[in-house]
Design an enzyme around this catalytic site. Structure first.
Site, PDB file in Angstrom:
ATOM      1  N   ALA A  54       0.855  -1.287  -0.076  1.00 50.15           N
ATOM      2  CA  ALA A  54      -0.132  -0.051  -0.070  1.00 50.15           C
ATOM      3  C   ALA A  54       0.941   1.333   0.170  1.00 50.15           C
ATOM      4  O   ALA A  54       1.714   1.230   0.780  1.00 50.15           O
ATOM      5  CB  ALA A  54      -0.910  -0.067   1.189  1.00 50.15           C
ATOM      6  N   LYS A 215      10.984   5.841  21.927  1.00 50.18           N
ATOM      7  CA  LYS A 215      11.823   4.548  21.993  1.00 50.18           C
ATOM      8  C   LYS A 215      12.229   4.343  23.598  1.00 50.18           C
ATOM      9  O   LYS A 215      12.241   3.292  23.966  1.00 50.18           O
ATOM     10  CB  LYS A 215      13.192   4.860  21.399  1.00 50.18           C
ATOM     11  CG  LYS A 215      13.055   4.895  19.797  1.00 50.18           C
ATOM     12  CD  LYS A 215      14.245   5.264  19.057  1.00 50.18           C
ATOM     13  CE  LYS A 215      13.980   5.381  17.543  1.00 50.18           C
ATOM     14  NZ  LYS A 215      14.878   6.088  16.659  1.00 50.18           N
TER      15      LYS A 215
HETATM   16  N1  LIG Z   1      14.201   5.796   8.506  1.00 47.70           N
HETATM   17  C1  LIG Z   1      14.683   5.370   9.466  1.00 47.70           C
HETATM   18  O1  LIG Z   1      16.114   5.321   9.647  1.00 47.70           O
HETATM   19  C2  LIG Z   1      13.814   4.578  10.466  1.00 47.70           C
HETATM   20  C3  LIG Z   1      12.527   4.609  10.460  1.00 47.70           C
HETATM   21  N2  LIG Z   1      11.645   4.033  11.370  1.00 47.70           N
HETATM   22  C4  LIG Z   1      10.203   3.725  11.154  1.00 47.70           C
HETATM   23  O2  LIG Z   1      10.050   3.206   9.999  1.00 47.70           O
HETATM   24  C5  LIG Z   1       8.726   3.650   9.765  1.00 47.70           C
HETATM   25  C6  LIG Z   1       9.102   4.164   8.073  1.00 47.70           C
HETATM   26  O3  LIG Z   1       9.809   5.250   7.954  1.00 47.70           O
HETATM   27  P1  LIG Z   1      10.609   5.693   6.814  1.00 47.70           P
HETATM   28  O4  LIG Z   1      10.640   4.744   5.588  1.00 47.70           O
HETATM   29  O5  LIG Z   1      11.757   6.432   7.015  1.00 47.70           O
HETATM   30  O6  LIG Z   1       9.467   6.565   6.239  1.00 47.70           O
HETATM   31  P2  LIG Z   1       9.110   7.321   5.003  1.00 47.70           P
HETATM   32  O7  LIG Z   1       8.353   8.519   5.035  1.00 47.70           O
HETATM   33  O8  LIG Z   1      10.260   7.590   3.997  1.00 47.70           O
HETATM   34  O9  LIG Z   1       8.103   6.373   4.409  1.00 47.70           O
HETATM   35  C7  LIG Z   1       6.726   6.284   4.669  1.00 47.70           C
HETATM   36  C8  LIG Z   1       6.085   5.684   3.333  1.00 47.70           C
HETATM   37  O10 LIG Z   1       4.540   5.520   3.819  1.00 47.70           O
HETATM   38  C9  LIG Z   1       3.739   6.036   2.606  1.00 47.70           C
HETATM   39  N3  LIG Z   1       2.365   6.389   3.251  1.00 47.70           N
HETATM   40  C10 LIG Z   1       2.098   7.436   4.144  1.00 47.70           C
HETATM   41  N4  LIG Z   1       0.803   7.256   4.428  1.00 47.70           N
HETATM   42  C11 LIG Z   1       0.288   6.325   3.735  1.00 47.70           C
HETATM   43  C12 LIG Z   1      -0.910   5.559   3.453  1.00 47.70           C
HETATM   44  N5  LIG Z   1      -2.102   6.064   4.264  1.00 47.70           N
HETATM   45  N6  LIG Z   1      -1.059   4.505   2.713  1.00 47.70           N
HETATM   46  C13 LIG Z   1       0.108   4.001   2.129  1.00 47.70           C
HETATM   47  N7  LIG Z   1       1.231   4.455   2.041  1.00 47.70           N
HETATM   48  C14 LIG Z   1       1.494   5.560   3.023  1.00 47.70           C
HETATM   49  C15 LIG Z   1       4.363   7.555   2.413  1.00 47.70           C
HETATM   50  O11 LIG Z   1       4.212   7.948   1.175  1.00 47.70           O
HETATM   51  C16 LIG Z   1       5.848   7.121   2.407  1.00 47.70           C
HETATM   52  O12 LIG Z   1       6.621   6.447   1.357  1.00 47.70           O
HETATM   53  C17 LIG Z   1       8.209   4.976  10.546  1.00 47.70           C
HETATM   54  O13 LIG Z   1       7.583   4.205  11.538  1.00 47.70           O
HETATM   55  C18 LIG Z   1       9.741   5.170  11.120  1.00 47.70           C
HETATM   56  O14 LIG Z   1       9.628   5.703  12.495  1.00 47.70           O
HETATM   57  C19 LIG Z   1      12.483   2.983  12.174  1.00 47.70           C
HETATM   58  C20 LIG Z   1      13.844   3.278  12.239  1.00 47.70           C
HETATM   59  C21 LIG Z   1      14.677   3.851  11.422  1.00 47.70           C
HETATM   60  N1  LIG Z   2      14.730   9.118  12.553  1.00 48.85           N
HETATM   61  C1  LIG Z   2      14.995   8.108  13.319  1.00 48.85           C
HETATM   62  C2  LIG Z   2      15.230   6.777  12.597  1.00 48.85           C
HETATM   63  C3  LIG Z   2      15.039   5.700  13.477  1.00 48.85           C
HETATM   64  O1  LIG Z   2      14.240   5.289  14.307  1.00 48.85           O
HETATM   65  C4  LIG Z   2      16.517   8.362  13.726  1.00 48.85           C
HETATM   66  O2  LIG Z   2      17.220   9.330  13.425  1.00 48.85           O
HETATM   67  O3  LIG Z   2      17.281   7.571  14.639  1.00 48.85           O
END
Ligand SMILES: NC(=O)C1=CN([C@@H]2O[C@H](COP(=O)(O)OP(=O)(O)OC[C@H]3O[C@@H](n4cnc5c(N)ncnc54)[C@H](O)[C@@H]3O)[C@@H](O)[C@H]2O)C=CC1
Ligand SMILES: N[C@@H](CC=O)C(=O)O
Ligand code: NA
Length: 441
Positions: A54, A215
């Site tokens: 999705a 966290k």
């Molecule tokens: N980026 C990182 O280093 C880390 C991220 N996380 C967690 O992982 C999760 C994802 O993070 P990212 O990939 O960085 O975020 P991101 O913002 O890059 O990706 C999220 C995606 O979900 C899509 N999206 C938003 N609403 C939506 C909906 N209703 N239906 C379908 N798609 C939808 C967005 O368009 C986007 O492509 C978050 O919970 C974040 O806190 C956890 C650890 C590290």
């Molecule tokens: N935004 C977060 C991503 C991981 O949870 C970070 O910077 O550590």
């Protein structure tokens, strides 16, 4: 990579996996599922089939991912009824909660990296998962690739945790590290951290400490078997950290880090806080650089343990997600679900005013007779004992000033704050009284 299978495995029904979100982490997870199909089949015991992803924009091209997998109907995807696992990688709370609950109620196990959701609503999710007899796994939600959720939930569950202290936000560690080592300014390094995929969609969550607080809440809940929510966590971000704080830290033989600290107090309360702190250069947390995270755990029987590794970024976080996916897949193959996290202890949360730690306090003052004595006696009147006192003279000869910096012995937060408030009212103080806690002695 798969070199062990010598004969074709029997045809088994594939494990059906759907993903929610295909951003920084999602694209890496989709890549790994697609690339490592043979190994995953061997490790899980059944083939794995990615049946849908999705997204917000199903037309957008994403390299290496079959465009036919994309749908904008997230609810339709998670409720199709034949899913084994839903991997949630959207992030945020309100929009995602109903999707995750619908997935669980439809019989799918859930793997998520969403600390915000877990720190707000873990009870609702884990009760729903227990009721449905499915798994809820979230290793990636804390400290990215570092295995820390599983060690607390499983490996250390027979021990008694005393303290968990760590650097759990990659973006702020990246920024502070750069500010300490190169003198770069805040905005420039934040932009770099965003470009590298470390920062949350809204970087306020990182720099104001909300991400680390979520966290910390998850870590404290796991460590102390009690429910701690993000709202229970005392939180300060790094936006007020200035070059002079970094300089003062250097003078003290320290660096500045954003720490998450969860402690079990002797009175039965649990203290959970996130704030910047001076950390002595000799402490292992001081050398954690870039977007790396590190978590110290101190337990009664095991003693001190340290977990170190990449805390953010698409591929490292995808590694943790994949670990959960394989574990959940194995459970599905065996027809079992892990027991949800048991929060039986119901421990009260300590207020920040009850905290005891060390402090570094600095202020620019008028360079006049009696000022140093007045500063020292203000601390004494509040029952705060000083460990060191230093002063550096300002450049102006017309209006002579000095920067006074003191460090305290262990002191009570409420006493130190009262002293600082009082100092702030004195006419000999120029500007702000700056305070940083000193941790990790
Ligand atoms: N980026 C990182 O280093 C880390 C991220 N996380 C967690 O992982 C999760 C994802 O993070 P990212 O990939 O960085 O975020 P991101 O913002 O890059 O990706 C999220 C995606 O979900 C899509 N999206 C938003 N609403 C939506 C909906 N209703 N239906 C379908 N798609 C939808 C967005 O368009 C986007 O492509 C978050 O919970 C974040 O806190 C956890 C650890 C590290
Ligand atoms: N935004 C977060 C991503 C991981 O949870 C970070 O910077 O550590
Ligand atoms: Na992790």
């Amino acid at each position: 990579m798969n070199q062990t299978s010598t004969s074709s495995p029997p045809e088994l029904a594939p494990l059906k996996v759907a993903m929610l979100g295909c951003g920084t982490v999602g694209t890496q997870v989709a890549r790994l599922i697609t690339q490592s199909g043979d190994d995953l089949r061997e490790r899980i015991g059944r083939p794995i089939e990615l049946v849908g992803i999705a997204v917000r924009d199903a037309i957008k091209q994403r390299d290496g991912i079959d465009p036919q997998l994309f749908t904008t109907d997230a609810l339709g995807l998670v409720t199709r009824g034949d899913l084994d696992v839903v991997v949630e990688l959207i992030g945020g709370i309100e929009e995602v909660r109903p999707l995750v609950l619908a997935a669980i109620e439809s019989g799918a196990s859930v793997v998520t990296a969403n600390k915000a959701l877990l720190a707000a609503d873990a009870d609702t999710l884990s009760q729903a998962a227990d009721k449905a007899g499915v798994d809820l796994y979230y290793e990636a939600a804390v400290a990215g690739a570092i295995p820390i959720v599983r060690p607390l939930r499983e490996s250390l569950v027979g021990d008694e945790i005393i303290t968990v202290m760590g650097i759990v936000n990659g973006t702020t560690n990246y920024i502070l590290d750069k500010m300490c080592t190169t003198g770069a300014d805040f905005d420039e390094t934040l932009a770099e951290a965003q470009a590298l995929g470390y920062a949350e969609a809204d970087p306020t969550a990182d720099v104001e400490g909300y991400d680390a607080a979520a966290k910390a809440a998850i870590l404290a809940s796991l460590a102390f078997h009690t429910r701690v929510r993000a709202a229970d966590v005392y939180r300060e971000g790094i936006t007020r950290i200035a070059a002079q704080d970094i300089r003062q830290a250097r003078v003290n033989g320290c660096v500045v880090k954003l720490l998450a600290i969860a402690s079990s107090l002797p009175d039965g309360k649990v203290s959970v806080r996130v704030h910047p702190a001076m950390v002595p250069n000799s402490h292992p947390l001081a050398s954690v650089s870039g977007a790396y995270n590190a978590v110290f755990v101190e337990s009664r029987e095991a003693g001190r343990l340290m977990f170190l590794g990449p805390g953010a970024g698409g591929a490292p976080t995808a590694s943790a997600v994949m670990g959960d996916l394989v574990t959940v897949g194995r459970n599905r193959v065996r027809g079992v679900a892990a027991r949800g996290h048991n929060v039986y202890a119901h421990r009260p949360i300590a207020s920040m005013g009850d905290v005891h730690t060390r402090y570094a306090v600095s202020a620019e003052v008028a360079d006049e007779p009696g000022v140093l004595a007045a500063v020292a006696s203000c601390f004494a009147e509040h029952g705060v004992s000083l460990q060191t006192v230093d002063q550096e003279l300002g450049a102006s000869t017309d209006h002579p000033t000095a920067t006074i910096q003191v460090t305290t012995h262990q002191a009570n937060e409420a006493d130190v704050q009262a002293c600082v408030d009082e100092l702030g009212l004195r006419s000999f103080i120029h500007g702000q009284v700056r305070v940083l806690r000193v941790e990790g002695n």
